[in-house]
Design an enzyme around this catalytic site. Sequence first.
Site, PDB file in Angstrom:
ATOM      1  N   SER A 100     -10.718 -22.989 -32.585  1.00 31.93           N
ATOM      2  CA  SER A 100     -12.018 -23.362 -33.120  1.00 31.93           C
ATOM      3  C   SER A 100     -12.513 -22.286 -34.100  1.00 31.93           C
ATOM      4  O   SER A 100     -11.833 -21.974 -35.074  1.00 31.93           O
ATOM      5  CB  SER A 100     -13.003 -23.595 -31.964  1.00 31.93           C
ATOM      6  N   ASP A 234     -10.342 -34.802 -29.784  1.00 31.98           N
ATOM      7  CA  ASP A 234     -11.302 -33.736 -30.098  1.00 31.98           C
ATOM      8  C   ASP A 234     -12.599 -34.339 -30.633  1.00 31.98           C
ATOM      9  O   ASP A 234     -12.596 -35.057 -31.635  1.00 31.98           O
ATOM     10  CB  ASP A 234     -10.690 -32.792 -31.138  1.00 31.98           C
ATOM     11  N   HIS A 262     -11.046 -30.874 -27.365  1.00 28.95           N
ATOM     12  CA  HIS A 262     -11.161 -29.702 -28.226  1.00 28.95           C
ATOM     13  C   HIS A 262     -10.496 -28.470 -27.621  1.00 28.95           C
ATOM     14  O   HIS A 262     -10.322 -27.466 -28.301  1.00 28.95           O
ATOM     15  CB  HIS A 262     -12.647 -29.412 -28.473  1.00 28.95           C
TER      16      HIS A 262
END
Length: 319
Positions: A100, A234, A262
């Site tokens: 991320s 995600d 995610h």
Amino acid sequence: MVESRYEVQYLTIHGHRRAFVKAGSGPVVLLLHGLGCDHTTWEPVIDSLSRRYTVIAPDLLGHGLSDKPRADYSVGGYANGMRDLLTCLGIDRATVVGHSFGGGVAMQFAYQFPERTERLVLVGSGGLGPEVSPIIRAITTPGFHPVMSLLTLPGVRHVGKAGLVGLSRLPSRHTRDLDEVAEIYESFKDPAARHAIRHVVRAVVDWRGQIVTMADRAYLTQVMPMAVIWGEDDQVIPVKHAEHAAELAPDARVEVIPNAGHFPHKDHPQRFAKVVHEFIRTTQPATYSRARFRSLLRAGRPIETARDRDASVTRIAPA
């Protein structure tokens, strides 16, 4: 922060205490967590990876057990911090894995310090397109801090966290990651953490979405092995960004894991560790050449080729 299963060590660098865990031996793998998380997000895969590698999993500044000062929270600042941490640990080079927001830091680290980056692994990474969850965009608004001050009052926070955890157990891909969101929400009870996260997000996101991208520098990855791993479900950063990566960096290995959100490293840790190991096992560490890097920079971003258009994404079959 969830209690760590590993011994947490500390180093003070530039006057700020930085927390990290170190496990295993062998080639170094640096694991960089995402926004509002900490090193414990990697615990499901640390055991597997540390059987073959020296795993370094820090808490980025402003997160977890690391200090949360009024400081530089840009991706460049974080990349510098990781260089200094590795230097203090006597580590010259590493395979850098970023999840991320940590993926954005990993990309910046590879760009700023190619001589210290052996490979790059991006996991549900920022920096590959503008789209991002509305929740992330909301952090940039002026009302975030006062509203979160109310939402993190003891009674309200406990109810809110329980609600998020409960929703995460529903059989829906739209609620898959809410247990992780609940832990991030819990961390916002610390005003210093809220301020730090807001500074982080404002450096990379505005009301229209992500503003920091690797698109203009992706051509540099042709001299560095790169893998991109994404969860098919995600809900924070859409899986189509994995396809963006395949277009931007045709030499990258792009793999999409079904039935994962995610946090694919938590949804399917054994599969994730296997993908990372196979990538490391079958690629040679990048060898930095200043002359070649200079040549690439002078040539600039190439025009799209047929190879770019034919770039493919590997979807891992369900176990």
